[in-house]
Structure formats: structure tokens, C-alpha cells
Design an enzyme around this catalytic site. Structure first.
Site, PDB file in Angstrom:
ATOM      1  N   LYS A   1     -15.148 -31.301 -26.364  1.00  0.00           N
ATOM      2  CA  LYS A   1     -15.127 -29.842 -26.245  1.00  0.00           C
ATOM      3  C   LYS A   1     -13.752 -29.341 -25.799  1.00  0.00           C
ATOM      4  CE  LYS A   1     -20.072 -29.751 -25.227  1.00  0.00           C
ATOM      5  NZ  LYS A   1     -21.132 -29.654 -24.191  1.00  0.00           N
TER       6      LYS A   1
ATOM      7  N   ASP B   1     -23.223 -21.755 -23.626  1.00  0.00           N
ATOM      8  CA  ASP B   1     -24.283 -22.650 -24.107  1.00  0.00           C
ATOM      9  C   ASP B   1     -25.481 -21.871 -24.635  1.00  0.00           C
ATOM     10  OD1 ASP B   1     -23.593 -25.345 -24.070  1.00  0.00           O
ATOM     11  OD2 ASP B   1     -23.970 -25.576 -21.927  1.00  0.00           O
TER      12      ASP B   1
ATOM     13  N   GLN C   1     -22.408 -29.082 -18.047  1.00  0.00           N
ATOM     14  CA  GLN C   1     -22.826 -30.134 -18.970  1.00  0.00           C
ATOM     15  C   GLN C   1     -24.165 -30.737 -18.537  1.00  0.00           C
ATOM     16  OE1 GLN C   1     -21.288 -31.049 -21.890  1.00  0.00           O
ATOM     17  NE2 GLN C   1     -23.061 -32.361 -22.231  1.00  0.00           N
TER      18      GLN C   1
END
Length: 338
Positions: A81, A148, A125
Site C-alpha cells: 500500500k 477502508d 490494518q
């Protein structure tokens, strides 16, 4: 009579040729959709968007990633990412925390980043250590920074077909289908897997109204899960125009389960031991080699949905930087607490 016999033989020959052509066409292998290629295209579009944004005098978008613990897969995903961010022109930081961090300490860090005007996008995460409640953490991230797309406000807006931060993996699946030209209107779709972060959002994107603020695919969607009997799953997949496998079960979808020409999107990521080499390797939820001989389209693992997930995350970060989505703070607090 001779002329009639000759004509009959000619017709039989032509019919045989047509049948041969039809058979050879049906046996052709599926088009393997390159997620890497599509992701590269999206990243180029996003890079151009960032360049234009910065040239207009705006601050470069910034992404903050919180990584808890030593999970090797999580570290690998975060590295992908941040590398993608650098490639596109997005600045980023990874904040490492030990696995013993308390939920309260993690929440304090999130609230600090929420109030930091230099941070446009923020993600934690997953998965997190067992002593930390993931839903509490997801709801702590400000919805307008929630790249997200996991905050309850963003999930709710998605379900209501409103503009929002879409979860990156489901959005990536949706973009694969759209950019490949796979029709969804009125089609039968099976989504194998009902997780709140992947299976459910994919189903929402595919079945909702294409005329709404956040257009959907207008498909008829069936969702299966761990308690769906295999024979019942087969009944649905055999009539499905699109099968999305997102259950986390290697070889769940086999060639006998799909119809000729179906599109098969494999979201699964499973690490298994190679019986020949003895080394571990990544596979999806689909028996790729067998299914590609019958399907019309298929995504590989790796190299399919994975790169698209990262690409869509970058698009969400740019959306956050532009403050496209604004939510009244008092409504956010009520939604997160309910």
C-alpha cells in the site's frame, strides 16, 4: 436426383462445419483478467488526478497506516500500500505498534490522527490482536478519513446507494467487472462468502439500482455461506452468469459447478503447501486450471483482485484529500455508538 443428392451432401457438410466451429468455440479457454493491468490503469488515472490537485495549489494527499503486531502477511500488505502511494504521488506513513497495545491506547492514537488536518486518509490494518475489538476500532476512524470504508456510516451509506467510501476489495471487484465489459443488468450472480468487509459489500454493489446516486449492477444476487449445503451451492452456481468466490476455502468452486461462459471472480487468498515442491503457495477459492477451460472470464490468484484492492484504496485516499464526503460530527458519534 443427382443434383438433389449433391445439394443434400453440401448442406450436411456445411452443418458439420458449423457444429465444429461451435464446439471449438465452446472449448476455448476463459479470458484471464489481469488485475495487475487494470490496477496499473487505475493508478495512472489516480496519479494524474493527484498531479492536477497539487498543481492547483493543494497539499499533497497523505495516508496514515496503523500496523499492530508482527503478522508477516499484514506487513506485506502494508508495504504494498505504501509503495503504491509513493508511485502515485501520495505521501504516507506507517505507524508500528506492538501486539500488546491496549484498545484504549489504540483508540487514543486514532482520535489523534482523526484531528490531525495533515492526515487525509487513515486505516488500521486488520486483523488485530484478539484482545482488541475490530468493530470498535473501525468505528473510531473518522468516516471522511476511512479509506477502508469500514465505518458504520460508510457501510450504511453504501447500503442506501449513496456516495461514500467504498470498501477497497469489493470496489475492486466491481471495477474489474465494469472495465472488462461483463454485463450485470438482469444477470444471475452468486457471491460465495458473507463477510461484512468483502462478501456482503460485493453483493450490495452488484444488486442495487443502477439509477441511484451510487449506481449498482441491477443483478439478481444469491449469497452463500459456511452453512449453505454444497449441493445447494451447486444449484445456484450452475445457473449463475457471474460467480464471485470470497469464502477463503481453496478449490471451493470447481469446473462442474459453473456453466459454460460464466465470469468467475476469485477473491480468495489461501496459503497451501505445494504437493510437489513442498513449499507454500497462494491459491484462491477457485480450481483455476479446470475452471478456466469452461468459464468465459476468470481472475487469477495472485494477480487478480489483490492489485485492484490497493488501487481502489489509493482512489479513496484522493477522495478523502478532496473532502468530497462531509459528515456532521454529532451524527458520526451517534452512529458509531449505536
Amino acid at each position: 436426383m443427382a443434383a438433389i443428392r449433391t445439394l443434400r451432401k453440401l448442406c450436411q457438410h456445411v452443418q458439420h462445419q458449423v457444429c465444429s466451429l461451435h464446439t471449438s468455440a465452446s472449448r476455448a479457454e476463459a479470458v484471464v483478467i489481469s488485475g495487475k493491468k487494470l490496477a496499473r490503469q487505475i493508478r495512472e488515472e489516480t496519479r494524474a488526478d493527484v498531479d492536477q490537485w497539487v498543481l492547483a495549489g493543494n497539499r499533497r494527499p497523505h495516508l496514515s497506516v496503523i500496523l499492530v503486531g508482527d503478522n508477516p502477511a499484514s506487513h506485506s500488505y502494508v508495504l504494498n500500500k505504501t509503495r503504491a502511494a509513493a508511485d502515485i504521488g501520495i505521501s504516507s506513513e506507517t505507524i508500528l505498534k506492538h501486539s500488546e497495545i491496549s484498545e484504549e491506547e489504540l483508540l487514543d492514537l486514532i482520535y489523534k490522527l482523526n484531528s490531525d488536518s495533515r492526515v487525509d486518509g487513515l486505516l488500521v490494518q486488520l486483523p488485530l490482536p484478539e484482545h482488541i475489538d475490530e468493530r470498535t476500532i473501525c468505528n473510531a476512524v473518522a468516516p471522511n478519513k476511512d479509506v477502508d470504508g469500514f465505518h458504520v456510516v460508510n457501510v450504511g451509506r453504501m447500503c442506501l446507494d449513496q456516495s461514500t467510501m467504498l470498501p477497497a476489495t469489493p470496489w475492486g471487484v466491481w471495477e474489474i467487472i465494469k472495465r472488462t465489459g461483463i454485463p450485470t443488468f438482469g444477470k444471475n450472480v452468486v457471491v460465495a462468502g458473507r463477510s461484512k468487509n468483502v462478501g456482503m459489500p460485493i453483493a450490495m454493489l452488484l444488486h442495487t439500482d443502477g439509477r441511484h446516486e451510487r449506481p449498482g449492477g441491477d443483478a439478481t444476487v444469491t449469497i452463500s455461506h459456511r452453512y449453505t449445503p454444497k449441493e445447494q451451492l451447486c444449484q445456484h452456481t450452475k445457473i449463475a452468469d457471474i460467480v464471485v468466490a470470497a469464502a477463503g476455502i481453496p478449490n471451493l468452486i470447481t469446473a462442474d459447478m459453473i456453466k459454460e461462459g460464466a465470469a468467475v471472480i476469485d477473491v480468495g487468498i489461501n496459503r497451501v503447501q505445494d504437493p510437489i515442491t513442498g513449499k507454500s503457495r497462494l491459491v484462491g477459492d477457485v480450481d483455476f486450471e479446470a475452471v478456466k477451460k469452461k468459464a468465459g472470464y476468470i481472475t487469477p490468484v495472485p494477480g487478480g483482485v489483490g492489485p485492484m484492492t490497493v488501487a481502489m484504496l489509493m482512489k479513496n485516499t484522493v477522495k478523502a484529500a478532496k473532502s468530497v464526503l462531509q459528515f456532521p460530527p454529532e451524527r458520526i458519534r451517534v452512529a458509531a455508538a449505536s
